[in-house]
Design a protein around this motif. Structure first.
Motif: not given
Length: 197
Positions: A83-90, A92-102
């Protein structure tokens, strides 16, 4: 409706199935102490629990081959990393999509749409907004407002003004342009709706 062939097949299959067997539970299993879903902890265990690492974010453990994700010809499927090898934004990217859907749901519905469902959504949204404002006691918000495009207020901005002042003026002009465009679209939709009746 079933045909006679299907009914006969179902009856013959039912006759072939063996009768349900009786299962018995051994004495050892019956007398075993039930396991609790939440372990009982003491004060000493609480400090040990706080020093534990955070729960993994990924559903794939490290080293799992992610089959079907290869997109190059003759390439190999990727392998999951820590998990530490992946970028931090990865994460939270689904949260942005959910906010866009709302936000899309918030703008759903139009008073002048041909669809009855869209008109109902717009009316429902307006009623909930009015009820919320009334519950807050904000009666000024319920009073009819003069739309921005109908106000007779001069826009800010001048030829020799500061950069900050000109940026604010540009924002106000953009806001006015969007309001006028939204009004024109609503008028076109209303006219089209009335033509279709």
């Amino acid at each position: 409706m079933l045909c006679t062939r299907c009914c006969r097949a179902a009856i013959s299959r039912r006759q072939l199935l063996p009768l349900a067997r009786q299962f018995s539970v051994s004495a050892q299993i019956r007398s075993a102490e039930p396991k609790l879903s939440t372990p009982v902890t003491s004060a000493g265990d609480a400090t040990a629990a706080s020093s534990k690492p955070a729960a993994p974010r990924s559903i794939c453990p490290e080293g799992t081959v992610l089959s079907g994700l290869n997109f190059t010809k003759g390439g190999q499927d990727p392998v999951a990393l820590k998990d530490e090898d992946y970028p931090e934004w990865l994460w939270s990217c689904l949260d942005v999509m959910k906010k866009g859907a709302d936000a899309a749901d918030e703008n759903a519905g139009d008073e002048f749409s041909k669809s009855k469902k869209q008109r109902r959504l717009a009316a429902k949204r307006q009623k909930t907004l009015e009820a919320k404002l009334l519950a807050e006691g904000n009666l000024e918000a319920l009073a009819p407002k003069v739309p921005l495009q109908h106000q007779s207020v001069n826009l800010p901005g001048e030829a020799g003004g500061s950069v900050q002042h000109n940026i604010e003026a540009a924002d106000k002009r953009e806001e006015l342009r969007k309001a006028m465009r939204k009004e024109r679209k609503a008028k076109i939709k209303e006219a089209n709706y009335l033509k279709s009746m």
